[in-house]
Each structure stands twice: as C-alpha cells, then as structure tokens.
Enzyme design. Sequence first.
Site, PDB file in Angstrom:
ATOM      1  N   GLY A  92      96.917 124.772  15.571  1.00 17.84           N
ATOM      2  CA  GLY A  92      96.936 124.634  14.113  1.00 17.84           C
ATOM      3  C   GLY A  92      98.339 124.891  13.609  1.00 17.84           C
TER       4      GLY A  92
ATOM      5  N   GLY B 162     100.131 127.010   7.441  1.00 14.39           N
ATOM      6  CA  GLY B 162     100.855 128.238   7.117  1.00 14.39           C
ATOM      7  C   GLY B 162     100.557 129.372   8.089  1.00 14.39           C
TER       8      GLY B 162
ATOM      9  N   ARG C 141      85.815 133.008  -9.737  1.00 13.32           N
ATOM     10  CA  ARG C 141      85.501 131.599  -9.565  1.00 13.32           C
ATOM     11  C   ARG C 141      84.005 131.310  -9.466  1.00 13.32           C
ATOM     12  NH1 ARG C 141      90.406 129.872  -5.437  1.00 13.32           N
ATOM     13  NH2 ARG C 141      91.982 129.890  -7.066  1.00 13.32           N
TER      14      ARG C 141
END
Lengths: 228, 535
Positions: free
Chosen positions: B8, B11, B266
Amino acid sequence: MNIKINRQGSIESFDIPFQSTTLLKALFYIKQQEDNSLTFSSNCRSGVCGTCAVRVNGKEVLACSYNYQEGDLVEPLAYHEVQRDLKVNKQKVRETLKNSKAWLQSSQQAEITQEQVELTQKQTDCILCDSCYSSCPVLELNPNFIGPFALTRAYRYTADPREGNIQSIVDTIQTNGIWDCTLCGNCTEVCPQGIDPKMDITMLRGTSSQFGYNDPNFQAMDFGFGGF
Amino acid sequence: MIDVLIIGSGGAGLASALRAKELGADVLVVGKSYPTASQTSMAQGGINASLGNVTADSISSHITDTIKSAHKLCDNHMVEYICHDAPKTIEWLESLGVPFDRTAQYKVAQRQLGGASSKRACYAQDYTGLKILHTLYDTCLKEGIEILEEYFLLNLITEEKVVLGAIFLDIVTGEVKEIRAKSTIIATGGYAGVYRGFTTNSEGATGDGIASVLRAGGVVSDMEFVQFHPTALKSSATLISESARGEGGYLVNSKGERFIDELLPRDVVARAIASQIANGDEVFLDIRHLGEDKILHLMPQEVHLCRLYENIDPIKELIPIKPVAHYSMGGIDVNRELEVTGLKNCYAVGECSNAKVHGANRLGGNSLLEIISLGRLAGENAYKLNVDYSNRDNQQLQKEQEYIESLFEEYPWERNFYQIQDELGRKFYNDAGVVRDNTKLNNLLNELRVIKADIDNMGIGDKERKNNTNLVEFLQFKNILEVGEVILDSAIVRDESRGAHYKEAFPNQDDKLYRANSLYWIEDGILQNRLVKVV
C-alpha cells in the site's frame, strides 16, 4: 452518442446509449457492458488522483472531469509508452522528478507567512496527471527534457522558505531543464488544476541568473557582435 | 533480503516506509496504483493536533473529544498515543515541506471541524491530504525508497501463521510474483468501496488487505462501523468537505429550513439528513452567505467539484447533497504495537486497520493524523522485529499462479460481475447504510452468500495477460464479497445503536452487551466471530 477510441493505432467506434456525462462513465460503460478488454486507468472519480488523463481530439483532459461530445476521439497521453489502449506507463515519466530533485534539499527553520504559502499554493495543487508533459512539444525534439510538472515542482521547493539549499535544485535543472522550454504555454493551457508551469519555468530562469547561470541559447545566438 | 515490505503506497504506507528507512531498514513499498493516486489524496479538511495556534487547545481536550466520538469502543491508550504524538507529527510534516496554511503570526493555521472543542485541524486549503501525500512522495524519492507500482496483492504468504511476505499480480506483465521480507506492513486502505456508487471513496477502496488477512487466518474487527459523510454531491457522491460546515455553511431542506446543528458529529448529522430524505425532502448545503472571497479562498476544490459534477455555482446556488459511505472504522485487528491479531511478523496501519483510535465513529481530522503518526510507529515496530523466517519453504506461489491461470482458461461469463457489483453497492447503501434493520440486513447477507457461491459462473472476458484491468477488477470484486459478508454479519449481531451503527429497532447504546469489539476470522473455511468486551 458516439465516441472513438484509439486502441494501439486502430480507431474503434462505440455507441454510448445515454446523454453526455463524464468521459470516465462512458469508458466504464464500454468496459462493463460491451468490451471487457478496453483498458484505461482511473481511481478517484473526482479530479484529485491524477490517474485518468487522456487526450480528447488532441487535447489533454481528465476523463473524470470532462463531459464527452458526439464524435470525440479519445487517445492515450503523448510521450508516454502506451501499455494498452488508453493505459500508459507513467513510471518512466516520474523519473523526471528524480532528475529535477524536486524535494526539500535541506530543511531549515523559517518563519512562513500566508502570502508565502499562497505564492506556491497553485503549484502544490499538482496531481501528477501528466497532462502538461503530454502537451509539451519540446519532448518531440528532446525526450530527455525534464518537462513541465517536474520543473513546477522544483520551483515550488525553491520558493519554500524552508529550503536551505536552493542552489542544489538550480544546478540540477540547467541541463535538459529550464532553458529547453520554448515558453509555448501548452502546459498551462491543459493543466486541470490551473497551474502555470510556463511561469514557474520563467521564475526558475530568474533564480538561475541570480546563481550566475545564463541562457545557453543566447550564447549560441551570439553572431560575433558581442552577444546580447 | 528486504527488512520491511509495505503493501500500500498511500499516506500510511509512505509514512511507515520513511520511518523504517530512517532507522536503517531495507524497505520496499508495493502498491496497486501510483502512490499519489491513493485515497489519501482525497482527504480535504485537515489533520488534527492541539497546537492551539488559533483558539486555546490542549492534548487532553483532543483526547476527550476523540473518546467521546468513539462511543466507548476505542482503546484510550491508543487515543492518548496519537493525541500526544500529533504536535510532533505536524512538526515532522513541516520539516518535509508540507505547505500548511498560516496564521498572521506565521504559525500553522487551524480550522474547526465537527465534534472538536477547538480549532484543531491544520490544513492546506481543502487539499490537505493531497499536499501531505505528495510531499511524502517527494521525500520518498529523495530518500531513494524503492516503490513497485501496479502490483496487486493476491495473498499473504503464511507458514503456521507467520507471514513471510506476499504474493502479487504484476498488473503490467500479468505475472504472479512473490516478495519475501522479514516483516510485512499492510497499509492497503479501507473498504467503503463496498458501497459502490454511494461512496466518496475511490474505485480501489475494496478492502484488499483486509480480505487477505481473513484468508490468511488473521482477525478483523468492528467491520460494522462505516462512517457516512453527511455531505456528498447528490448525483456523483463526490465529497464536499466538512470544512464547508466548519467555516459556517448551513444544511437546509427544500423549504429552506435548517434542521440540525451542522457541527454535531458526522453520524448524528448524517442521520438527520437521511431522515429528511426518507420523508421525501431534499437536502442542500448552503454556503452562499460566506461570500465569494471566502469561498474561493477556503474551498476552491469544492467550487470546482460543484460546477463540474452538479453543474451549479455554490457561490450563488444551493448545493444538493446526500450522505454516503466515507470511511471504515473497522478493519484488520491489531494490538498496541500494530501487530495483526492471529498472525506473526505482520503489521497493519491506516484505514485498513483497526487500531481502535476511532471506535464507533471517527472525528474529522483524526484519520490523516492516524496514518502519519501510526504509520511511523508501524515502520518503527516492523523494523525492530528482527526475526527472519522469510526463507522458509512455501508452496503458495504455485497455487496462486494456478488460480490466476484458471481464470484465463475458463470463460463462464454467465453473469456480469460489474452489474452485480453495482447492484450490491446500492443494496449496501439502502440496507446496511445510515439506518439499519435486521430483516433487510439478513436478506442482503443471504443474497451476498448466493452471489459468493455463484462466483465460478462469473469471470473475466479479457484474456490478454498484460495490463488486464478486467482481471484486477474481478479480484477486487471477490474481496468486496468477503469483506461485505463480515460487515453484514457484524451489523446483524450488534443489536444496539452506537456511533455510526444505528438500528431503528434498537435506538439505544447497550453497554452491558455491546461495549465490545466484534472480532471475525475464518477457521476451517467457516467464518467465526466473537464479541470481546472493551476493558
């Protein structure tokens, strides 16, 4: 709606049974419903990952950010090795970032103002889609030219107050770099992020002069009258 | 021999690579796309650190806010770790040259995000993730870190639960290859891509690493917790950053009425919007009152996206929105050292992992913090573990090659997997979305199992070996099925409402039964689960 796709040199035509939407949606429609072998690259669908750049009627666009028109001719990016259909090898072109040493050479403490951040705000919006590189006519003549995005990135670090060794970048971009650019502005025209590599290259020329470098083309144009 | 193999290249992967390299490790990063194409590039709002550059703040407030939002499912120790590490993380990013916005006092500017008690999110306009990711990438080039691009993870190589490396499909050549390493870090990103068509995530967010851990006998956890972002563009599901509300944007219905405090967490905001939509109303984001200058300066990307995908000008018009799948809190279960539960010599970090810093609901600005802070921790820990089993004999490569080969030989194509994947995305959104119901979840789980059993009737139409994206997409689809099964099963088991997981029939949080992480693993081919109480 009908679009044409350049697949390894042969132009194939596809009917898309819906009204114009993004080109990427049309490509997915073809791949998923008509021809599994149509090959292209994409990822984020929202114009930030830089994966899906192609040429439409000779001009670079992001497939996810372009609404296709009747009869459009879709082709892979130029000056990239075409791997298959619209998919190109970007790895080789990424080498230009190494050639331009586009990173912070030596980090120093600095007070940074918002104005200084804004000075290279656009440049740091770059998504590495390679559109500018594909549009650059210099690469036709000099395949070793570092190209627009790597030079923009080099400029971005020279303009960073944290950069403690501007000279190292400046030294690196003299050969096959800033002086090879013809300032035609194609790169600026096609950038989906509104970046102006032509201006960045001009700025780097200015910085280079400060470090004692001159335009080698001017020297070549000295016809014995003492130069310019 | 490679010391640390990082799977991967977003970041988390790049941060761990840089840290391991800094310590002297021989590092290899392998990713299925180009590093700068990863999901990190899409993170907009900011990265949290209690610097107090704009409003008073403290590490303890950051911890308190994070724990509150996690609804008792986080590991307080891990939350404390990242909150303490946050100022140092920003300092490190600064030293690499990340172009954060500034205050008038030359400090890193910070903005308000939902659920935060202070202006805590450091930002670079609304391109924070993009600019962090590109700066990390530049630094990787500087440090000479080797990155293999377009390598798709097929499976981890395991021998008695010890991970010896991984097997990949080299997308460009079509070859199946193995890469051995002393230790392996999985940093493959989340699984919100299961909600295809109803997610802000990229096409690649298919939980590849999570599925590979399940297949290797490792443990995943809390997969039922999927965060729905309140504001995505209605027609394209493109993200409109929380910063739009943080800067003062309103949510209104078609009567122009505000119906919720926009800065609540959220999950609460997403449910309020979903209930307006369920009642036949439409919901809009209104930022017009902020004024053109402010909008263009703070949200240039949003303006661009609204014009492009919704064909509206947010400076003058309302933005039509809907909540969509945005972030996966659950993932590969790891301990405090970030080692994968049930496997050895294997670490997981970033959205693919469940380090229990977000619990039942993630705060905006904490995921960028997690990938950098814990990314560096993973790099450090993986390198420290200096036990080399990687030369052990293993026959897995041949098996993987045979499987891929079989996909080329047979061409059932009786069912179009793309179509099924699209339908499944819609069903996950409707039946395993913002508001959940056991009957719908059970029906969908049955349907998914039927699809799984039918997988041999699907396949690839493209028989070319090189650059076969049809093959990659089919393998991703298979991962979605494996990950999706766990999402549904764990959502069924959890008969309560907590954070992002909400059941109308069980509207309350039930700490007695469900203050627990839900663990899943495969044993003898059968999916097993257990609830483990949070202590």
